[in-house]
Design a protein around this motif. Structure first.
Motif, mmCIF file in Angstrom:
data_model
loop_
_atom_site.group_PDB
_atom_site.id
_atom_site.type_symbol
_atom_site.label_atom_id
_atom_site.label_comp_id
_atom_site.label_asym_id
_atom_site.label_seq_id
_atom_site.Cartn_x
_atom_site.Cartn_y
_atom_site.Cartn_z
ATOM 1 N N LEU A 49 36.916 71.027 36.064
ATOM 2 C CA LEU A 49 36.277 70.876 34.196
ATOM 3 C C LEU A 49 36.336 69.562 33.914
ATOM 4 C CD1 LEU A 49 35.208 71.606 31.104
ATOM 5 C CD2 LEU A 49 37.097 72.263 30.585
ATOM 6 N N LEU A 50 35.456 69.016 34.271
ATOM 7 C CA LEU A 50 35.761 67.689 33.966
ATOM 8 C C LEU A 50 35.580 67.058 32.121
ATOM 9 C CD1 LEU A 50 33.521 65.323 36.422
ATOM 10 C CD2 LEU A 50 35.862 65.729 36.380
ATOM 11 N N VAL A 51 36.139 66.688 31.726
ATOM 12 C CA VAL A 51 36.090 66.366 30.359
ATOM 13 C C VAL A 51 36.336 64.257 30.263
ATOM 14 C CG1 VAL A 51 37.182 66.651 27.740
ATOM 15 C CG2 VAL A 51 37.096 68.207 29.451
ATOM 16 N N ALA A 52 35.644 63.482 29.383
ATOM 17 C CA ALA A 52 36.048 61.992 29.470
ATOM 18 C C ALA A 52 36.057 62.344 28.237
ATOM 19 C CB ALA A 52 33.635 61.290 29.977
ATOM 20 N N ALA A 53 36.908 61.796 27.945
ATOM 21 C CA ALA A 53 38.039 61.062 26.671
ATOM 22 C C ALA A 53 38.117 59.926 25.713
ATOM 23 C CB ALA A 53 39.096 61.625 26.638
ATOM 24 N N TRP A 54 37.433 58.991 25.119
ATOM 25 C CA TRP A 54 37.817 57.697 24.891
ATOM 26 C C TRP A 54 38.216 57.597 23.463
ATOM 27 C CZ3 TRP A 54 35.689 54.115 21.513
ATOM 28 C CH2 TRP A 54 36.083 53.317 21.730
ATOM 29 N N ASN A 55 39.282 57.357 23.109
ATOM 30 C CA ASN A 55 39.927 56.980 21.957
ATOM 31 C C ASN A 55 39.824 58.246 20.987
ATOM 32 O OD1 ASN A 55 41.274 54.702 22.249
ATOM 33 N ND2 ASN A 55 39.787 53.640 21.834
ATOM 34 N N GLU A 56 40.311 59.265 21.663
ATOM 35 C CA GLU A 56 39.588 60.751 21.073
ATOM 36 C C GLU A 56 40.924 61.703 20.269
ATOM 37 O OE1 GLU A 56 36.693 62.427 19.822
ATOM 38 O OE2 GLU A 56 35.604 61.350 21.066
ATOM 39 N N GLU A 57 41.925 60.241 19.781
ATOM 40 C CA GLU A 57 43.264 60.954 19.547
ATOM 41 C C GLU A 57 43.119 61.978 18.496
ATOM 42 O OE1 GLU A 57 45.585 58.141 18.267
ATOM 43 O OE2 GLU A 57 44.575 57.098 16.859
ATOM 44 N N ASP A 58 42.207 61.787 17.835
ATOM 45 C CA ASP A 58 42.434 62.954 16.090
ATOM 46 C C ASP A 58 41.938 64.159 17.177
ATOM 47 O OD1 ASP A 58 42.816 61.264 15.102
ATOM 48 O OD2 ASP A 58 40.511 60.191 14.001
ATOM 49 N N MET A 59 41.156 64.841 18.151
ATOM 50 C CA MET A 59 41.086 65.836 18.324
ATOM 51 C C MET A 59 41.205 66.098 20.133
ATOM 52 S SD MET A 59 38.435 68.216 17.812
ATOM 53 C CE MET A 59 37.470 69.522 18.812
ATOM 54 N N ILE A 60 41.586 65.694 20.475
ATOM 55 C CA ILE A 60 42.379 65.802 22.103
ATOM 56 C C ILE A 60 43.433 67.076 22.111
ATOM 57 C CG2 ILE A 60 44.229 64.028 22.507
ATOM 58 C CD1 ILE A 60 41.457 64.774 24.455
ATOM 59 N N ASP A 84 39.190 57.084 30.435
ATOM 60 C CA ASP A 84 39.240 54.938 31.032
ATOM 61 C C ASP A 84 38.858 54.509 29.237
ATOM 62 O OD1 ASP A 84 39.427 56.224 33.679
ATOM 63 O OD2 ASP A 84 37.412 55.199 33.986
ATOM 64 N N GLY A 85 39.913 53.582 29.584
ATOM 65 C CA GLY A 85 39.833 51.873 28.666
ATOM 66 C C GLY A 85 40.742 52.201 26.982
ATOM 67 N N SER A 86 40.606 54.120 26.928
ATOM 68 C CA SER A 86 41.192 54.983 25.802
ATOM 69 C C SER A 86 42.252 53.262 25.009
ATOM 70 C CB SER A 86 41.924 56.114 25.701
ATOM 71 O OG SER A 86 41.083 56.656 26.055
ATOM 72 N N THR A 87 42.545 53.144 23.619
ATOM 73 C CA THR A 87 43.359 52.742 23.254
ATOM 74 C C THR A 87 44.397 53.213 22.260
ATOM 75 O OG1 THR A 87 41.457 51.145 21.994
ATOM 76 C CG2 THR A 87 41.540 50.080 23.714
ATOM 77 N N ASP A 88 44.105 54.208 22.048
ATOM 78 C CA ASP A 88 45.183 54.644 21.416
ATOM 79 C C ASP A 88 46.148 56.181 22.308
ATOM 80 O OD1 ASP A 88 43.430 56.813 22.418
ATOM 81 O OD2 ASP A 88 42.551 57.569 20.179
ATOM 82 N N ARG A 89 46.104 56.887 21.200
ATOM 83 C CA ARG A 89 47.535 58.292 22.085
ATOM 84 C C ARG A 89 46.748 58.907 22.526
ATOM 85 N NH1 ARG A 89 50.944 59.285 17.583
ATOM 86 N NH2 ARG A 89 52.710 59.913 19.755
ATOM 87 N N THR A 90 45.234 58.689 23.067
ATOM 88 C CA THR A 90 44.726 60.026 23.554
ATOM 89 C C THR A 90 45.176 60.181 25.197
ATOM 90 O OG1 THR A 90 42.645 59.392 23.034
ATOM 91 C CG2 THR A 90 43.060 61.058 24.937
ATOM 92 N N LEU A 91 45.616 59.047 26.237
ATOM 93 C CA LEU A 91 46.133 59.230 27.574
ATOM 94 C C LEU A 91 48.036 59.941 27.339
ATOM 95 C CD1 LEU A 91 46.326 58.796 30.410
ATOM 96 C CD2 LEU A 91 47.091 56.459 29.551
ATOM 97 N N GLU A 92 48.141 59.278 25.900
ATOM 98 C CA GLU A 92 50.047 59.749 25.951
ATOM 99 C C GLU A 92 49.575 62.045 25.155
ATOM 100 O OE1 GLU A 92 52.753 59.593 22.309
ATOM 101 O OE2 GLU A 92 51.482 57.701 23.027
ATOM 102 N N TYR A 93 48.795 62.264 25.097
ATOM 103 C CA TYR A 93 48.954 63.495 24.735
ATOM 104 C C TYR A 93 48.130 64.270 25.738
ATOM 105 C CZ TYR A 93 48.949 62.310 19.569
ATOM 106 O OH TYR A 93 49.056 61.294 18.385
ATOM 107 N N ILE A 94 47.354 63.767 26.644
ATOM 108 C CA ILE A 94 46.772 63.962 28.097
ATOM 109 C C ILE A 94 48.728 64.593 28.920
ATOM 110 C CG2 ILE A 94 45.689 64.235 29.725
ATOM 111 C CD1 ILE A 94 43.680 63.079 28.198
ATOM 112 N N GLN A 95 49.015 63.511 29.208
ATOM 113 C CA GLN A 95 49.609 63.361 29.950
ATOM 114 C C GLN A 95 50.980 64.623 30.397
ATOM 115 O OE1 GLN A 95 51.418 59.106 29.909
ATOM 116 N NE2 GLN A 95 49.533 58.708 31.874
ATOM 117 N N PRO A 96 51.593 65.148 29.230
ATOM 118 C CA PRO A 96 52.439 66.002 29.439
ATOM 119 C C PRO A 96 52.180 67.462 30.094
ATOM 120 C CG PRO A 96 52.528 64.973 27.064
ATOM 121 C CD PRO A 96 50.767 64.764 28.102
#
Length: 387
Positions: A49-60, A84-96
């Motif tokens: 499953l591939l999910v591309a997420a850019w600045n999706e902290e409200d939904m991620i 790629d290129g997210s400037t909000d907390r999207t990556l922070e929410y995914i990594q754990p």
């Protein structure tokens, strides 16, 4: 003038209603001579499953929980989130989440570039694409992959469902009605032969058939699926695998989205030359021209032309039929205008929303064509300066 009027009216009718009626008749005839195919799962393929997420902290977070709750064996299910290129907390929410392969670079190059970068990491024989702002039903993956038992199937599109709440405006109600009708057309398209595209909210492909599309592709989901169809494979459609998405916040937001899709539609027509060539796959070409090309090219202009010619015919002939047709057109566009007024005043009478959404949708095509031409002219001018 009379011939042009009736031709314009006929094409408009065929584009939005006639093709659906013809499809229904064709599949009824097909059922007489062949039995519907029954899809029974024998073995479950390995799926990515591939999910591309850019600045999706409200939904991620909701998307992650939804993904992890999907009914598919964990040992046969790879999950990749690209931010790629997210400037909000999207990556922070995914990594754990250890179950998710997280891919990130600081530079934002667009969705298609992100997908291309992720493809080498794919381990599944089937790739499922899904948008970050949509939620899938629990059985979605199993419902998609069952179609791949048919070796002729190269891609499977899921259904897009629009969540319309009690505060729905013209955009929400009209968009919901449009997608219900689209779902029925896609079901019939597949029953006749093949679907003609896919929505990025949820679709899948055989990994071995993936062809990278140009990085500047506007509607990459449609292009990826159609490039597989051009290879002679079928795009299946599975309404029991669905992605739920909240309707656009308002008509302004929906209009922006539609203009972008229309620009992408014109772009794809120029690039999908095999799809438009009946000598390659004649049934696919018939479906593609009827379901996509007419909507994205001449029909919106013919709507305007038919109205202008109708006025001219009423003024120059004594035929009452033209008066009746003109009154019907005025009534329809009047309802659309009332829908516009009601939306601005937050009045919820949904019977006016469908004609309003119809007009918005066709205006978006004209605006999208204009945007695509303007962009191409600008690019050509820049290239000429470099010479």
């Amino acid at each position: 003038m009379i011939t042009l009027f009736w031709l314009s009216l006929a094409i408009v009718f065929y584009t939005f209603l006639g093709y659906g009626l013809l499809l229904y008749i064709l599949i009824r005839l097909k059922r007489i001579f062949s039995k519907p195919v029954q899809h029974v799962l024998n073995t479950l393929p390995i799926v990515t499953l591939l999910v591309a997420a850019w600045n999706e902290e409200d939904m991620i977070k909701q998307k992650i929980n939804n993904t992890l709750a999907l009914d598919y064996p964990a040992d046969r299910f790879q999950i990749i989130f690209i931010s790629d290129g997210s400037t909000d907390r999207t990556l922070e929410y995914i990594q754990p989440y250890k179950q998710i392969v997280s891919m990130h670079i600081d530079e934002r190059n667009g969705k298609m570039a992100a997908i291309k970068r992720a493809i080498p990491a794919v381990t599944g024989e089937i790739i499922v694409f899904s948008d970050a702002n949509t939620l899938l039903n629990e059985q979605a993956i199993k419902e998609l992959v069952k179609h791949y038992q048919n070796k002729k199937v190269g891609a499977v599109a899921g259904e897009k469902r629009i969540l319309v709440n009690a505060h729905a405006d013209a955009s929400s109600a009209g968009e919901g009605f449009y997608w219900k009708y689209e779902s029925k057309l896609k079901t019939w398209d597949y029953e006749l032969y093949s679907n003609v595209g896919a929505a990025g909210e949820l679709f899948s492909i055989r990994t071995a058939l993936y062809q990278p599309v140009e990085t500047d592709t506007i509607i990459d989901d449609h292009m990826i699926a159609m490039r597989i169809a051009e290879q002679g494979f079928i795009i299946a459609y599975e309404p029991n695998a669905y992605a739920s998405e909240t309707a656009s916040a308002n008509t302004k937001e929906e209009l922006k989205r539609k203009i972008r899709i229309a620009a992408g539609g014109i772009q794809s027509i120029f690039r999908l030359k095999k799809s438009a060539n009946p000598f390659n796959h004649p049934i696919l070409t018939f479906q593609y021209l009827s379901h996509r090309v007419l909507r994205w090219t001449v029909t919106p202009f013919l709507i305007i032309l038919a109205f202008i010619l109708n006025i001219a015919l009423v003024a120059t002939t004594n035929n009452n039929l033209y008066i009746v047709i003109l009154i019907a057109q005025i009534f329809f566009y009047g309802a659309a205008f009332i829908g516009l007024i009601f939306e601005r005043r937050n009045i919820k009478i949904k019977s006016f929303f469908v004609p309003y959404y119809f007009c918005v949708m066709n205006y978006a095509v004209i605006a999208g064509i204009g945007r695509y031409i303007k962009k191409n002219q600008s690019a050509a001018w820049e290239r000429s300066l470099r010479k």
